[in-house]
Motif scaffolding. Structure first.
Motif, PDB file in Angstrom:
ATOM      1  N   THR A 129      14.719  29.799  75.554  1.00  0.00           N
ATOM      2  CA  THR A 129      15.657  31.227  76.318  1.00  0.00           C
ATOM      3  C   THR A 129      16.917  30.952  75.214  1.00  0.00           C
ATOM      4  OG1 THR A 129      14.055  31.387  78.309  1.00  0.00           O
ATOM      5  CG2 THR A 129      16.501  32.266  78.175  1.00  0.00           C
ATOM      6  N   LYS A 130      17.450  32.383  75.113  1.00  0.00           N
ATOM      7  CA  LYS A 130      19.363  32.549  74.804  1.00  0.00           C
ATOM      8  C   LYS A 130      19.657  33.729  74.961  1.00  0.00           C
ATOM      9  CE  LYS A 130      22.163  32.115  73.137  1.00  0.00           C
ATOM     10  NZ  LYS A 130      23.714  31.100  73.182  1.00  0.00           N
ATOM     11  N   LYS A 131      20.568  33.819  76.676  1.00  0.00           N
ATOM     12  CA  LYS A 131      20.945  34.567  76.515  1.00  0.00           C
ATOM     13  C   LYS A 131      22.223  34.934  76.448  1.00  0.00           C
ATOM     14  CE  LYS A 131      19.043  34.247  81.331  1.00  0.00           C
ATOM     15  NZ  LYS A 131      18.772  34.064  82.609  1.00  0.00           N
ATOM     16  N   PHE A 132      22.499  36.189  75.756  1.00  0.00           N
ATOM     17  CA  PHE A 132      24.018  36.013  75.307  1.00  0.00           C
ATOM     18  C   PHE A 132      24.788  37.478  76.573  1.00  0.00           C
ATOM     19  CE2 PHE A 132      22.465  36.207  71.644  1.00  0.00           C
ATOM     20  CZ  PHE A 132      22.768  35.215  70.424  1.00  0.00           C
ATOM     21  N   GLY A 133      25.751  36.547  77.581  1.00  0.00           N
ATOM     22  CA  GLY A 133      26.378  37.047  78.642  1.00  0.00           C
ATOM     23  C   GLY A 133      25.151  37.965  80.179  1.00  0.00           C
ATOM     24  N   TYR A 134      24.974  38.906  79.825  1.00  0.00           N
ATOM     25  CA  TYR A 134      24.054  39.468  80.759  1.00  0.00           C
ATOM     26  C   TYR A 134      22.593  39.944  79.952  1.00  0.00           C
ATOM     27  CZ  TYR A 134      27.616  40.088  84.617  1.00  0.00           C
ATOM     28  OH  TYR A 134      28.683  40.019  85.422  1.00  0.00           O
ATOM     29  N   LEU A 135      22.791  39.629  78.613  1.00  0.00           N
ATOM     30  CA  LEU A 135      21.681  40.270  77.932  1.00  0.00           C
ATOM     31  C   LEU A 135      20.847  38.686  77.313  1.00  0.00           C
ATOM     32  CD1 LEU A 135      20.600  42.135  75.788  1.00  0.00           C
ATOM     33  CD2 LEU A 135      21.787  40.828  73.856  1.00  0.00           C
ATOM     34  N   THR A 136      19.177  39.008  77.365  1.00  0.00           N
ATOM     35  CA  THR A 136      17.972  37.661  77.207  1.00  0.00           C
ATOM     36  C   THR A 136      17.774  38.800  75.951  1.00  0.00           C
ATOM     37  OG1 THR A 136      17.769  37.461  79.707  1.00  0.00           O
ATOM     38  CG2 THR A 136      16.420  36.720  78.320  1.00  0.00           C
ATOM     39  N   ALA A 137      18.411  37.229  74.671  1.00  0.00           N
ATOM     40  CA  ALA A 137      17.538  37.752  73.606  1.00  0.00           C
ATOM     41  C   ALA A 137      16.799  37.498  73.471  1.00  0.00           C
ATOM     42  CB  ALA A 137      18.954  37.525  72.399  1.00  0.00           C
ATOM     43  N   VAL A 138      15.837  35.694  73.803  1.00  0.00           N
ATOM     44  CA  VAL A 138      14.917  35.613  73.609  1.00  0.00           C
ATOM     45  C   VAL A 138      14.644  35.073  75.032  1.00  0.00           C
ATOM     46  CG1 VAL A 138      13.452  33.887  72.498  1.00  0.00           C
ATOM     47  CG2 VAL A 138      15.344  34.745  71.414  1.00  0.00           C
ATOM     48  N   LYS A 139      13.168  35.077  75.519  1.00  0.00           N
ATOM     49  CA  LYS A 139      12.762  35.082  76.786  1.00  0.00           C
ATOM     50  C   LYS A 139      11.962  33.915  76.662  1.00  0.00           C
ATOM     51  CE  LYS A 139      11.553  36.969  81.242  1.00  0.00           C
ATOM     52  NZ  LYS A 139      12.015  38.474  81.444  1.00  0.00           N
ATOM     53  N   ASP A 140      11.582  32.678  77.358  1.00  0.00           N
ATOM     54  CA  ASP A 140      10.331  31.579  77.545  1.00  0.00           C
ATOM     55  C   ASP A 140       9.399  31.851  76.565  1.00  0.00           C
ATOM     56  OD1 ASP A 140       8.970  29.847  79.396  1.00  0.00           O
ATOM     57  OD2 ASP A 140       8.044  32.057  80.398  1.00  0.00           O
ATOM     58  N   LEU A 141      10.044  31.733  75.301  1.00  0.00           N
ATOM     59  CA  LEU A 141       9.037  32.079  74.052  1.00  0.00           C
ATOM     60  C   LEU A 141       8.642  30.794  73.921  1.00  0.00           C
ATOM     61  CD1 LEU A 141       8.105  33.446  71.760  1.00  0.00           C
ATOM     62  CD2 LEU A 141      10.417  33.290  70.589  1.00  0.00           C
ATOM     63  N   SER A 142       7.298  30.675  73.119  1.00  0.00           N
ATOM     64  CA  SER A 142       6.294  29.220  73.401  1.00  0.00           C
ATOM     65  C   SER A 142       5.516  29.895  71.690  1.00  0.00           C
ATOM     66  CB  SER A 142       5.799  29.025  73.773  1.00  0.00           C
ATOM     67  OG  SER A 142       6.459  28.187  75.250  1.00  0.00           O
ATOM     68  N   PHE A 143       5.259  29.067  70.918  1.00  0.00           N
ATOM     69  CA  PHE A 143       4.597  29.467  69.866  1.00  0.00           C
ATOM     70  C   PHE A 143       5.119  28.054  68.891  1.00  0.00           C
ATOM     71  CE2 PHE A 143       8.032  31.550  67.970  1.00  0.00           C
ATOM     72  CZ  PHE A 143       8.014  30.961  66.786  1.00  0.00           C
ATOM     73  N   THR A 144       3.265  27.532  68.043  1.00  0.00           N
ATOM     74  CA  THR A 144       3.465  26.211  67.192  1.00  0.00           C
ATOM     75  C   THR A 144       3.538  26.768  65.699  1.00  0.00           C
ATOM     76  OG1 THR A 144       2.727  25.369  68.380  1.00  0.00           O
ATOM     77  CG2 THR A 144       2.524  24.144  66.559  1.00  0.00           C
ATOM     78  N   ILE A 145       3.694  26.825  64.785  1.00  0.00           N
ATOM     79  CA  ILE A 145       3.937  26.656  63.428  1.00  0.00           C
ATOM     80  C   ILE A 145       3.631  25.763  62.696  1.00  0.00           C
ATOM     81  CG2 ILE A 145       5.439  26.989  60.896  1.00  0.00           C
ATOM     82  CD1 ILE A 145       6.988  29.324  62.710  1.00  0.00           C
ATOM     83  N   ASN A 146       1.942  25.621  62.324  1.00  0.00           N
ATOM     84  CA  ASN A 146       1.041  24.792  61.156  1.00  0.00           C
ATOM     85  C   ASN A 146       2.140  24.451  59.985  1.00  0.00           C
ATOM     86  OD1 ASN A 146      -0.090  23.398  63.686  1.00  0.00           O
ATOM     87  ND2 ASN A 146      -1.403  25.058  64.168  1.00  0.00           N
ATOM     88  N   SER A 180      14.468  42.754  68.991  1.00  0.00           N
ATOM     89  CA  SER A 180      13.546  42.073  69.427  1.00  0.00           C
ATOM     90  C   SER A 180      14.110  40.209  70.260  1.00  0.00           C
ATOM     91  CB  SER A 180      12.373  42.584  69.326  1.00  0.00           C
ATOM     92  OG  SER A 180      12.383  41.226  67.719  1.00  0.00           O
ATOM     93  N   GLY A 181      15.057  39.952  68.960  1.00  0.00           N
ATOM     94  CA  GLY A 181      15.446  38.650  68.917  1.00  0.00           C
ATOM     95  C   GLY A 181      14.478  37.161  67.790  1.00  0.00           C
ATOM     96  N   LYS A 182      14.355  38.247  66.867  1.00  0.00           N
ATOM     97  CA  LYS A 182      13.559  37.582  65.769  1.00  0.00           C
ATOM     98  C   LYS A 182      14.356  36.731  65.054  1.00  0.00           C
ATOM     99  CE  LYS A 182      12.654  41.160  63.428  1.00  0.00           C
ATOM    100  NZ  LYS A 182      13.444  42.470  64.341  1.00  0.00           N
ATOM    101  N   SER A 183      15.984  36.917  64.655  1.00  0.00           N
ATOM    102  CA  SER A 183      16.966  36.113  64.062  1.00  0.00           C
ATOM    103  C   SER A 183      17.571  35.261  64.850  1.00  0.00           C
ATOM    104  CB  SER A 183      18.042  37.449  63.524  1.00  0.00           C
ATOM    105  OG  SER A 183      17.884  38.720  62.743  1.00  0.00           O
ATOM    106  N   THR A 184      17.933  35.875  66.057  1.00  0.00           N
ATOM    107  CA  THR A 184      18.235  35.046  67.698  1.00  0.00           C
ATOM    108  C   THR A 184      17.478  33.789  67.716  1.00  0.00           C
ATOM    109  OG1 THR A 184      18.756  36.470  69.021  1.00  0.00           O
ATOM    110  CG2 THR A 184      19.153  34.360  70.059  1.00  0.00           C
ATOM    111  N   THR A 185      15.961  33.742  66.971  1.00  0.00           N
ATOM    112  CA  THR A 185      14.947  32.262  67.314  1.00  0.00           C
ATOM    113  C   THR A 185      15.052  31.242  65.701  1.00  0.00           C
ATOM    114  OG1 THR A 185      13.767  34.221  68.541  1.00  0.00           O
ATOM    115  CG2 THR A 185      12.217  32.352  67.468  1.00  0.00           C
ATOM    116  N   LEU A 186      15.140  32.377  64.857  1.00  0.00           N
ATOM    117  CA  LEU A 186      15.276  31.501  63.336  1.00  0.00           C
ATOM    118  C   LEU A 186      16.540  30.672  63.623  1.00  0.00           C
ATOM    119  CD1 LEU A 186      14.551  34.224  60.570  1.00  0.00           C
ATOM    120  CD2 LEU A 186      13.138  32.277  62.040  1.00  0.00           C
TER     121      LEU A 186
END
Length: 298
Positions: A11-28, A41-47
Motif C-alpha cells: 500500500t502507498k498513500k500520498f496524503g489522502y490519496l491511496t495510489a496503491v492499495k493492498d496489492l499482491s502478486f508474484t513474478i516468476n 492506476s498505480g503502475k508507476s508507483t508500484t514499480l
C-alpha cells in the motif's frame, strides 16, 4: 519455478490519496509480465516502490529468494522508469561506456548490447541525433549492460511513432526469448496482448486480475447473428443453456457462449428449427472486451 519478485499487501498513500492499495502478486522467472491500467492506476508507483525510489506505506516485497537485500537485488535488475537521459553531445558508445564505469561492467558489453538493440551501426553518432525510438532502444541497451535477470520498463512505447512502437515490441520479445524476465507497465491493451504472457490489471491502485493473458481472454467467444425471424431466434437463444447472454442492437444479435460450439454446428441447429441465418460470424472476446468487463466499463 524460480521466483523473481514477490509483492505482499503493498500500500502507498500520498496524503489522502491511496495510489496503491493492498496489492499482491508474484513474478516468476522467464515470463513477460504486464501491469495494465489507465493513467493514475498505480503502475508507476508500484514499480517505484520495488526499485527503492518510492517509500511504501505498508505491506512488503521481496526479491529473488527473499534473503537478498533490495540493494544487492537491484544489481541484478535493469530498469527504465523515466525518459532516457544521456549526454546529448556524446556518442551512444561513449554514453554506454560511462554507464559501464558506474555499474562496474566490462566495456566489451557495449558493442554486444548495441548490436542487440540494432544500433551498432550508429554507435558513433551523438545521442542528440537519435530519434525517440532510437533513444528508447539505447536506454534498453543501457539497462541490459549488467545482464540483469529482470528488465523493468515503464510505458516503453510512450510517444513513439508506429515504426518505433513495432521495433520496441519486437525487441522486448527478443530479450524475453533469451531468458530475461520482463516487467512492463502499460496503459495500452494492445501492447499487453501482443507482448506479455502474464498480466496484472490495476484500477485506482487495486488489483482486478492477475494471471495469464491467454486465460483472461479464454472465453468461448460469441456469435454475431442476423435472421428474418429475429424474435424467434432470440427466444431460441435465451432458452439454450449453451449461451450465457444475448444482446440485440438493431438487426444484429450477439450471443455469448458458455461452452465451445462451432459455427457450422450452430447453423445446422438453427436450420433444423426453421430459422435461416442471413449473417453468422463467430468471434473471440478481445483483451479489451475482458478489460472493460473487469473495470465495469469505467
Amino acid at each position: 519455478m524460480d521466483t523473481i519478485l514477490t509483492i505482499n499487501n503493498l500500500t502507498k498513500k500520498f496524503g489522502y490519496l491511496t495510489a496503491v492499495k493492498d496489492l499482491s502478486f508474484t513474478i516468476n522467472k522467464g515470463n513477460v509480465y504486464g501491469i495494465l491500467g489507465p493513467n493514475g492506476s498505480g503502475k508507476s508507483t508500484t514499480l517505484g516502490i520495488v526499485l527503492n525510489v518510492v517509500n511504501k506505506t505498508s505491506g512488503d516485497f521481496s526479491w529473488f529468494d527473499g534473503n537478498t537485500t533490495t540493494h544487492d537485488a537491484l544489481k541484478k535488475v535493469g530498469a527504465i522508469i523515466e525518459r532516457p537521459n544521456f549526454y546529448p553531445y556524446m556518442s551512444a558508445y561513449q554514453n554506454l561506456k560511462l554507464v559501464c564505469k558506474i555499474k562496474g561492467v566490462d566495456f566489451s558489453k557495449v558493442d554486444e548490447k548495441l548490436e542487440l538493440v540494432g544500433l551498432l551501426d550508429r554507435k558513433d553518432s551523438k545521442f542528440q541525433t537519435y530519434s525517440l525510438g532510437m533513444k528508447q532502444r539505447l536506454a534498453i541497451a543501457s539497462a541490459l549492460l549488467n545482464d540483469p535477470e529482470i528488465l523493468i520498463l515503464d510505458e516503453p512505447t510512450n510517444g513513439l511513432d508506429p515504426q518505433g512502437i513495432h521495433q520496441i515490441r519486437t525487441l522486448i520479445k527478443q530479450i524475453a526469448s533469451n531468458g530475461t524476465t520482463i516487467l512492463l507497465a502499460s496503459h495500452l491493451l494492445d501492447e499487453v496482448e501482443k507482448v506479455c504472457s502474464h498480466v496484472v490489471v490495476l484500477r485506482k491502485g487495486e488489483k482486478l486480475y492477475s494471471g495469464r493473458v491467454d486465460e483472461m481472454i479464454s472465453s468461448h467467444g460469441f456469435f454475431e447473428l442476423k435472421a428474418e425471424k429475429q424474435s424467434e431466434l432470440i427466444q431460441v437463444l435465451e432458452a439454450d443453456a449453451n449461451f450465457s447472454s444475448v444482446k440485440t442492437e438493431g438487426e444484429l444479435i450477439t450471443a455469448f457462449l458458455n461452452q465451445p460450439m462451432d459455427a457450422s454446428v450452430f447453423n445446422k441447429l438453427m436450420f433444423d428449427k426453421g430459422i435461416t441465418l442471413s449473417h453468422l460470424v463467430k468471434r473471440k472476446e478481445s483483451l479489451e472486451e475482458q478489460f472493460l468487463k473487469l473495470t465495469n466499463n469505467q
